[in-house]
Structures are given as structure tokens and as C-alpha cells.
Design an enzyme around this catalytic site. Structure first.
Site, PDB file in Angstrom:
ATOM      1  N   GLY A  67       0.801  -1.205   0.000  1.00  0.00           N
ATOM      2  CA  GLY A  67       0.000   0.000   0.000  1.00  0.00           C
ATOM      3  C   GLY A  67       0.840   1.264   0.000  1.00  0.00           C
ATOM      4  N   GLY A  68       0.356   2.284  -0.693  1.00  0.00           N
ATOM      5  CA  GLY A  68       1.006   3.582  -0.630  1.00  0.00           C
ATOM      6  C   GLY A  68       2.173   3.785  -1.566  1.00  0.00           C
ATOM      7  N   VAL A  69       2.372   2.864  -2.499  1.00  0.00           N
ATOM      8  CA  VAL A  69       3.505   3.033  -3.411  1.00  0.00           C
ATOM      9  C   VAL A  69       3.047   3.551  -4.769  1.00  0.00           C
ATOM     10  CG1 VAL A  69       4.949   1.301  -2.316  1.00  0.00           C
ATOM     11  CG2 VAL A  69       3.402   0.615  -4.128  1.00  0.00           C
ATOM     12  N   LYS A  93       0.211   2.217  -6.524  1.00  0.00           N
ATOM     13  CA  LYS A  93      -0.297   1.109  -7.330  1.00  0.00           C
ATOM     14  C   LYS A  93      -1.444   1.555  -8.235  1.00  0.00           C
ATOM     15  CE  LYS A  93      -1.917  -1.973  -4.765  1.00  0.00           C
ATOM     16  NZ  LYS A  93      -1.408  -1.531  -3.472  1.00  0.00           N
ATOM     17  N   THR A  94      -2.395   2.262  -7.630  1.00  0.00           N
ATOM     18  CA  THR A  94      -3.561   2.660  -8.410  1.00  0.00           C
ATOM     19  C   THR A  94      -3.166   3.633  -9.514  1.00  0.00           C
ATOM     20  OG1 THR A  94      -4.914   2.361  -6.477  1.00  0.00           O
ATOM     21  CG2 THR A  94      -5.854   3.646  -8.242  1.00  0.00           C
ATOM     22  N   ASP A 151      -9.327  -3.953  -4.713  1.00  0.00           N
ATOM     23  CA  ASP A 151      -8.967  -3.383  -3.417  1.00  0.00           C
ATOM     24  C   ASP A 151     -10.237  -2.949  -2.699  1.00  0.00           C
ATOM     25  OD1 ASP A 151      -7.877  -2.007  -1.360  1.00  0.00           O
ATOM     26  OD2 ASP A 151      -6.362  -1.000  -2.569  1.00  0.00           O
ATOM     27  N   GLU A 160      12.778   2.491  -1.332  1.00  0.00           N
ATOM     28  CA  GLU A 160      13.073   2.455   0.096  1.00  0.00           C
ATOM     29  C   GLU A 160      13.236   1.007   0.518  1.00  0.00           C
ATOM     30  OE1 GLU A 160      10.213   4.565   2.442  1.00  0.00           O
ATOM     31  OE2 GLU A 160      10.488   6.364   1.226  1.00  0.00           O
ATOM     32  N   CYS A 173      16.499  22.390  -2.931  1.00  0.00           N
ATOM     33  CA  CYS A 173      16.053  21.868  -1.641  1.00  0.00           C
ATOM     34  C   CYS A 173      17.063  20.862  -1.089  1.00  0.00           C
ATOM     35  CB  CYS A 173      14.688  21.240  -1.849  1.00  0.00           C
ATOM     36  SG  CYS A 173      14.233  19.969  -0.712  1.00  0.00           S
ATOM     37  N   CYS A 210      15.565  17.400  -0.255  1.00  0.00           N
ATOM     38  CA  CYS A 210      15.323  16.628  -1.477  1.00  0.00           C
ATOM     39  C   CYS A 210      16.620  15.986  -1.954  1.00  0.00           C
ATOM     40  CB  CYS A 210      14.769  17.514  -2.575  1.00  0.00           C
ATOM     41  SG  CYS A 210      13.342  18.453  -2.072  1.00  0.00           S
TER      42      CYS A 210
END
Lengths: 348, 202
Positions: free
Chosen positions: A29-31, A33-34, A59, A242, A279, A282
């Protein structure tokens, strides 16, 4: 000549594939996908304007509606602004309860010992819930075809936006398990059947349940055959640069390979490409991302590693998806394409 | 008074019963384990590939695990993952090898069990049937009361003779006494119950 041997860092091989029927997009989740699955769907639809495509989300936390800024339901609906792409959102839980209520219909004697046994059994086969949710999906697709018989839609490719919960495709190992279980159960009921009948169970109802299980087994093996054929099905992994995401991706790839599923593309999302930025944070974050990118290049040298940038805002709406998804086919170059980062149209 | 006869039968039964008593006092599971250990040592010395390979792979597995634990997963992700991959592959191989070896263990156990049966149980039953009418000892008829003479003649010998059943019974009781005495010497003494300690621990 050299170019032929080099594996290009894009999804061209997936999108320009001639025979692909099923395309899975998976990751934790959170990478993104959608976003990635929507982008792939958009690119497919753009690449073949004369063919129909279907994007399905399994999902439970449906977010296709948000990605396209348009409400979708469990029946396929066309995307506004892209007429050859349809979307649907399916609840995978529905199928399981369906089977159980059906079993209860067959058998409404509360004292039948076979009843609770059946419930326990259908609930405890590893992977059966996933299998059932896929069956549910396929049933929907079939129903759709049957319903609009006059102008039946046949989809060139169906894209699955899979749920982030662990073993999405564990059911690929199901046919063997189910076969073993069924034969055991048949044996057992052959021995105990007369006794159970004497205790007051109906023989015909049991037969029905067996037929149901047999049916499931048959369709699961059919689906399995298609999903393990690399000409028909492929899997695109999505991750971010990550540690934990890479680790999960590695495990997923190993698992998929153990199911004989074809995996040859990894999309690395949310990269900063911060060389030209002012930045400081960054820069250091990009340095970390680059470290993992290097490691990935070493680990997955025979995969298509697609690097996608992190943009200034959420990627929503067909126009924005079109802009973003372009870089699935043509590698993102931070020097040239930097404009993309803040170039998204406002959507509400 | 006593006339010794068929001494070969007597000694055969004696030897078989001694063997049986030894095996029971060692314990069959211990015996099976010992035999398996011996077999595996001999087999790996003789270069039976499964044993050698299994030992080698297990060692490799330990090596890989050590290496994997010595590096940081986040700093050397690629190396760590490669080690993970080879670890998974090796452990799958070890599992199949171990399965093969355990099938072999079952075979060895079966053979040992068979041998034990053949050496102890089978001869006893054979003798019981074959020498059922053999007279092992003689004594003057009318020496004991009639009931006792009938008993001594078991299973099927004539009155005034001592049969196999009584001989086996005698040998067994002597052997069990000897075993009891021997174990008494060998086994560690039971500790005296310490009242203070036992109340403390509770």
C-alpha cells in the site's frame, strides 16, 4: 546491436504486447499502485484506440474513482474522455459469503453434522477466498457479456489493480490443494456417508455441495492455466525506492515465480530527481533513493526497471494520467521533462 | 537325580532369552537410534552422496546465515538480498535431502526391527512348536505331587519330564533378577527428599 541486448527501462514490452490478456499490478500500500495501474490502462487505451480495455480494482478501499475523478461501481463503466477504457470496482469479500449462504440454502437442518464441517472446510482452504474473489470478478465479466448480447464487449486486455493485502495470488497454488482435499473428502464421506444419513442428513444436498466444489476446482484450474501462461498474463510490480518496499517487492517476486507467473517489470515510483533542485532535504533523500536504485539495478538486471518521478501534486483525472503515463513508455529525463512536476491540471 | 537331555535346546533358549532381555533393557528406541547413528556414520564414511551432501549443505546454510547477519541489510541491500535468495534455495534443497534421508531412516528402522524379531521372537515360537514334546529334564515319576508334575510337563511332555515352558519361565525369572541387580548398581541413587527445599520451591 547493443540496443537489442539492453533491457529498456520502460513498459513498452508490456503495453505493445500482442497477445496479453491479463495484466496484474501489485505492490504494498502507498507506493502508487492505483496511479500506476491507471496509467498503464490509459497508455494501453491510447496505444490501441480500436480495442476495448477494462481496469478492475479488487482493493476494498476503492480508489479508481478518485484516480479518474469519476464514480465507478461493480459494473463496468466507461471512462469519460477515454471511450475505450472501462473501470469497475469489485468487493472481493462478497463471493465468500455468497458461497456460505448458498451452502446454508442447500442444507437448513441445524442438526446436520455435515453443515458446520462444510463451513469450516470451505473457510479453511488456503487461498480459497482469493480464488473466489477472482471467480467473482470473472463472473462479472461474463455476466456483462451475456447481458449485452447484442453488442458484446470483448476486452483486449483486462488490468487488475490488486489489493495490497499479502498473498493476492496465493490461489494460484489452489487447484492442487483443492484436488487433494476433494478426493480425501469424497473418501471420507463414502465411509461415513451411510452413518451420517442414518443420523438424518440428506444425501442429495451433499451431492450438491460436492458439485459446487468440483465446479470451483475446475474453474480455478482453468484460470490458473491462463494466469501462468506468459503470453497471456504478466505482473507489474510497483515499489518505491526504500528498504522495506524493496524487500516486500523481492518477496512478492519470489512468490510469483514460485507460482510460475511471469514477472519482468518493476515500476519504481516517487523518485525525486533532485539534481537541479535547491532543496537540501530533497538532495539527501534523492541520494538515498539513488543508493537503492543502484542496488536494484544490480539485483534485477534482467527486469524492466521503470523510474517514475514524484510530482508536485496527486495525479488525478484522465488528462493528468495521460501526461504522467507518457513516461512509462519513454524514460523520464529530469533535465528535459522537469516541467511535468508542476504541470498537472487542477482537479476538484 | 536330574538327567540332562537335549542340551542344545537348553542353550539355544538360554541364548535367545539373554538376547531378548538385553534388548528390552537397552530399550528398543535407543537401539534403533544407535543403529541409525552407526549406519549414518558408516554410510557417510563410505561416501553415500545423500549424507555427504546434506552435511555439506547444512554447513553452507550456516555459513550463509552468518554472512547475512554480519552485513547491514540497508547498506548492502543487493548483497543481502542475493544471500537471502541463495539461503532460500539452499534450505529448500536441504529439506528435500532431509526428506530422502528420513525415508532411509525408516528403511533402516524397519530392517533393525525385522532383525530383532527374527533373532528373538521367531526362535522362541519355533521352539515352542517344534520342541513341544521334547523332554529337557527327567525326574523319577511320583517324586512330586500329581498337579506339580502336570505343570512341570508343560507344554506336552510326559509326566516325569520337564518341558520347555518351565525352562523358559525359569530362565526369564533369573535373567530379570540379574538385570534388576545390575541396574541397581548402575543407576544413580534416588536423592533423599529434602523437605526444606521442596517447601521452599513451592
Amino acid at each position: 546491436m547493443d540496443m537489442d541486448l539492453e533491457i529498456e527501462p520502460t513498459l513498452q514490452s508490456v503495453i505493445l504486447h500482442e497477445t496479453l490478456k491479463w495484466l496484474f499490478v501489485g505492490g504494498k500500500g502507498g507506493v502508487g499502485k492505483t496511479t500506476t495501474s491507471s496509467s498503464i490502462a490509459v497508455q494501453l487505451a491510447l496505444a490501441y484506440p480500436n480495442d476495448q480495455f477494462l481496469l478492475i480494482s479488487t482493493d476494498p478501499a476503492h480508489n479508481l474513482s478518485d484516480a479518474f475523478c469519476q464514480k465507478f461501481g461493480k459494473d463496468a463503466r466507461k471512462v469519460e474522455g477515454l471511450s475505450n477504457l472501462s473501470c469497475m470496482e469489485i468487493d472481493p469479500e462478497a463471493a465468500m459469503t455468497d458461497l456460505q449462504t448458498q451452502a446454508q440454502q442447500y442444507n437448513n437442518d441445524p442438526n446436520d453434522p455435515l453443515k458446520s464441517m462444510m463451513n469450516d472446510m470451505t473457510g479453511s482452504i488456503p487461498g480459497i477466498d482469493e480464488a473466489l474473489s477472482f471467480m467473482e470478478v470473472l463472473k462479472h465479466i461474463k455476466n456483462q457479456k451475456a447481458g449485452e448480447n447484442s453488442n458484446a464487449i470483448s476486452y483486449r486486455t483486462i488490468i487488475f489493480d490488486t489489493a495490497p493485502t499479502g498473498h493476492t495470488l496465493r490461489f494460484l497454488q489452489l487447484p492442487a490443494t483443492l484436488e487433494k482435499l476433494l478426493s480425501k473428502f469424497k473418501d471420507l464421506s463414502g465411509k461415513l456417508g451411510p452413518m451420517l444419513n442414518m443420523l438424518g442428513g440428506g444425501g442429495a444436498q451433499k451431492q450438491d455441495i460436492f458439485e459446487k466444489l468440483n465446479e470451483i476446482q475446475k474453474s480455478v484450474s482453468e484460470v490458473n492455466e491462463q494466469f501462468t501462461n506468459p503470453d497471456l498474463t504478466t505482473f507489474v510490480c510497483v515499489c518505491i525506492s526504500e528498504f522495506l518496499s524493496l524487500y516486500e517487492t523481492e518477496r512478492m517476486i519470489q512468490e510469483l515465480m514460485s507460482y510460475n507467473m511471469d514477472v519482468n517489470s518493476i515500476v519504481v515510483n516517487q523518485l525525486l530527481f533532485a539534481e537541479a533542485d535547491d532543496c537540501k532535504r530533497c538532495h539527501s533523500r534523492w541520494k538515498m533513493q539513488k543508493k537503492y536504485l543502484d542496488q536494484m539495478a544490480e539485483l534485477y538486471e534482467d527486469y524492466h526497471l521503470v523510474k517514475m518521478p514524484l510530482l508536485g501534486s496527486e495525479i488525478r483525472g484522465v488528462e493528468n494520467l495521460k501526461k504522467f503515463s507518457k513516461y512509462l513508455l519513454q524514460p523520464y529525463d529530469p533535465k528535459v521533462d522537469n516541467g511535468l512536476v508542476f504541470d498537472l491540471e487542477e482537479t476538484t | 537325580m536330574l538327567d540332562l537331555n537335549s542340551s542344545s535346546v537348553l542353550t539355544l533358549i538360554l541364548v535367545v532369552l539373554i538376547a531378548k532381555t538385553v534388548i528390552t533393557s537397552i530399550g528398543k528406541p535407543t537401539l534403533l537410534n544407535k543403529c541409525w547413528n552407526l549406519y549414518s556414520v558408516v554410510a557417510s564414511r563410505a561416501g553415500k552422496p545423500q549424507f555427504v551432501e546434506l552435511a555439506k549443505k547444512r554447513q553452507e546454510l550456516v555459513q550463509i546465515n552468518k554472512e547475512r547477519k554480519s552485513i547491514s541489510a540497508q547498506d548492502q541491500y543487493a548483497k543481502w538480498t542475493k544471500l537471502n535468495r541463495s539461503f532460500d534455495k539452499l534450505s529448500a534443497e536441504v529439506k528435500t535431502l532431509a526428506d530422502q534421508v528420513s525415508t532411509e531412516k525408516a528403511t533402516v528402522n524397519k530392517v533393525v526391527n525385522g532383525a530383532v524379531t527374527l533373532l528373538t521372537v521367531a526362535p522362541i515360537w519355533f521352539c515352542r512348536v517344534w520342541y513341544r514334546k521334547t523332554v529337557l529334564f527327567h525326574f523319577p515319576s511320583g517324586y512330586f505331587p500329581g498337579v506339580m508334575e502336570w505343570f512341570l510337563a508343560l507344554p506336552f511332555t510326559v509326566k516325569g519330564g520337564v518341558g520347555l515352558t518351565v525352562w523358559m519361565f525359569a530362565v526369564n525369572s533369573v535373567l530379570s533378577s540379574i538385570v534388576f541387580l545390575a541396574l541397581y548398581l548402575v543407576e544413580p541413587a534416588v536423592q533423599k527428599p529434602d523437605k526444606a527445599a521442596s517447601t521452599k520451591s513451592q
